[in-house]
Design an enzyme around this catalytic site. Structure first.
Site, PDB file in Angstrom:
ATOM      1  CB  THR A  19      -6.424   3.200  -5.349  1.00 51.07           C
ATOM      2  OG1 THR A  19      -5.916   1.926  -4.945  1.00 51.07           O
ATOM      3  CG2 THR A  19      -7.781   3.409  -4.702  1.00 51.07           C
ATOM      4  CE1 TYR A  72      -5.951   5.306  -2.326  1.00 55.20           C
ATOM      5  CE2 TYR A  72      -4.353   4.753  -0.625  1.00 55.20           C
ATOM      6  CZ  TYR A  72      -5.623   4.641  -1.164  1.00 55.20           C
ATOM      7  OH  TYR A  72      -6.555   3.862  -0.542  1.00 55.20           O
ATOM      8  CG  HIS A  94     -11.685   1.874  -0.869  1.00 57.51           C
ATOM      9  ND1 HIS A  94     -10.676   2.234  -1.722  1.00 57.51           N
ATOM     10  CD2 HIS A  94     -11.167   2.021   0.377  1.00 57.51           C
ATOM     11  CE1 HIS A  94      -9.607   2.597  -1.033  1.00 57.51           C
ATOM     12  NE2 HIS A  94      -9.873   2.470   0.247  1.00 57.51           N
ATOM     13  CB  SER A 147      -0.921   0.016   1.225  1.00 61.38           C
ATOM     14  OG  SER A 147      -1.601   1.247   1.339  1.00 61.38           O
ATOM     15  CE  LYS A 183      -8.047  -2.307  -4.171  1.00 58.05           C
ATOM     16  NZ  LYS A 183      -8.914  -1.370  -3.422  1.00 58.05           N
TER      17      LYS A 183
END
Length: 423
Positions: free
Chosen positions: A180, A154, A322, A130, A298
């Site tokens: 994402t 991100y 999510h 992540s 995503k």
């Protein structure tokens, strides 16, 4: 490729331990696992993990969608040999499972992402690292060794940070970049709001940033630009606790950090640069220019967006809402998957997450057309209960249950799990 133990062997291991009075440290039932995992967390961590957006109706929709689809077992088929392995983006994996990228793992266990890496590696499940990890990606990669990993991005509003993250992901041997799309702003997460608790504002879950040279340049500019706005009035006990948390989680020695403006400047900088709200499909071309790694997106729920993703030339799509954390009243991810499958039509891999709680859920997602499935909250519950061993056990239990589901429904490979197995 080495095959991990089949479900029957995992069962036998558990039952054999039971002869000596030992039960699994990590519950095998989804409800029991959730209760035990949440109980092991602090109240803020518990709320952060379990909250959904608004009323939580999207989380309910995710579960209801799985309940609507029923499995139709087939009998008298030779299932003595079963194989879970798949090929995905040119790599061979032991099973169709990956760990979903979940941030702020330190709220569940102090070993955080390092424990997730150990557990995923031991269970033979690839890890998606992540952007909001509690440990720099380089340390996570060192823990993984040669075990497969992807990196979830991100998209910051600072291009230098985006490019730096991508370069670092390439350097650690990431097999893909997962962008994402659904979190350019945080959803209305009611449990966090009622507690007025955002972990990032306390220095948690931002280790990828504080370890990043491009981000540190921005922090340096902030510090050299002046002290900024200071809090009004006398500091409250809560403010002191927040300051100590920020100081503790910043790289370096605690006492030096306590006197330094950099930890607080880093948090302020992160909150400003975290997301880019004007991101469009055209920007994926910029990412393609940065890297030769496969790019997945995503957060896709719309058939129209699936078409746009294909037009943008992505290498894979992850159907996800999510985990119900972003949009209240949204479509269930499983329903979105069912609608998107014919649009994608096998042109790129189609992955799935949101609402997965057990091996039967994995089976249903595969039957509806998913190429692979990302496990989210369940492994966090295992992390909270027993650290790396807890992550390993949860992922092994998923693999074992999926294997036994294959045996009891009459299929011997992942390719045989298709819509004909569902009512």
């Amino acid at each position: 490729m080495t095959q991990l133990p089949f479900g029957r062997e995992i069962q036998s291991r558990i039952y054999s331990a039971g002869v000596f009075g030992r039960t699994p440290s990590v519950p095998t039932h989804a409800d029991s696992l959730e209760r035990a995992g949440l109980k092991a967390m602090s109240p803020p961590a518990r709320d952060y993990v379990q909250t959904g957006a608004g009323s939580g109706s999207t989380m309910d929709a995710n579960r209801a969608a799985f309940d609507r689809h029923r499995i139709v077992p087939r009998m008298l088929r030779d299932v003595s040999r079963r194989e879970q392995s798949i090929s995905l983006l040119g790599s061979d994996f032991l099973s169709p499972l990956l760990t979903a990228p979940i941030g702020v793992a330190e709220m569940a266990h102090p070993d955080a992402d390092l424990a997730v890496a150990r557990g995923a590696k031991a269970a033979g499940v690839p890890m998606i690292i992540s952007s909001q990890a509690s440990v720099p990606m380089e340390q996570i990669a060192a823990e993984l060794g040669d075990h497969p990993r992807w990196f979830q991005l991100y998209w910051s509003n600072q291009p230098s940070v985006v490019e730096s993250f991508v370069r670092r992901a390439e350097a650690i041997g990431a097999g893909a970049i997962v962008v994402t799309l659904d979190t350019t702003v945080l959803g209305w997460r009611t449990l966090d709001l009622d507690r007025a608790y955002l972990p990032f504002a306390r220095g948690l879950g931002i280790a990828q940033y504080t370890s990043d040279p491009a981000f540190q340049d921005l922090v340096e500019q902030r510090v050299n630009g002046g002290p900024g706005k200071q809090p009004d009035g006398r500091p409250t006990p809560a403010a002191v606790r927040s300051l100590l948390s920020i100081t503790k989680h910043y790289p370096g020695e605690f006492r030096e950090n306590l006197r330094s403006p950099y930890p607080r400047a880093a948090v302020q900088t992160f909150l400003e640069v975290f997301s880019r709200t004007d991101l469009t499909w055209d920007d994926l071309a910029t990412l393609r220019e940065m890297t030769d790694l496969p790019i997945l997106v995503k957060g896709v729920q719309s058939v129209k967006d699936a078409r746009l993703a294909l037009e943008a030339g992505v290498d894979g799509i992850i159907v996800s809402n999510h985990g119900g954390r972003q949009v209240d009243g949204a479509i269930a991810s499983l329903d979105a998957l069912e609608a998107i499958v014919p649009v994608v039509d096998g042109h790129v891999p189609l992955l799935f997450d949101s609402g997965i709680r057990c091996g039967a859920d994995v089976y249903k997602a595969l039957a509806l057309g998913a190429s692979a499935v990302c496990i989210g909250r369940p492994y966090v519950y295992g992390l909270a209960i027993a650290g790396a061993d807890g992550v390993r056990e949860v992922l092994e239990h998923f693999r074992a249950e999926l294997d036994l589901m294959m045996a009891t429904t009459g299929v011997t490979s992942i390719a045989e799990i298709d819509s004909s197995m569902l009512a």
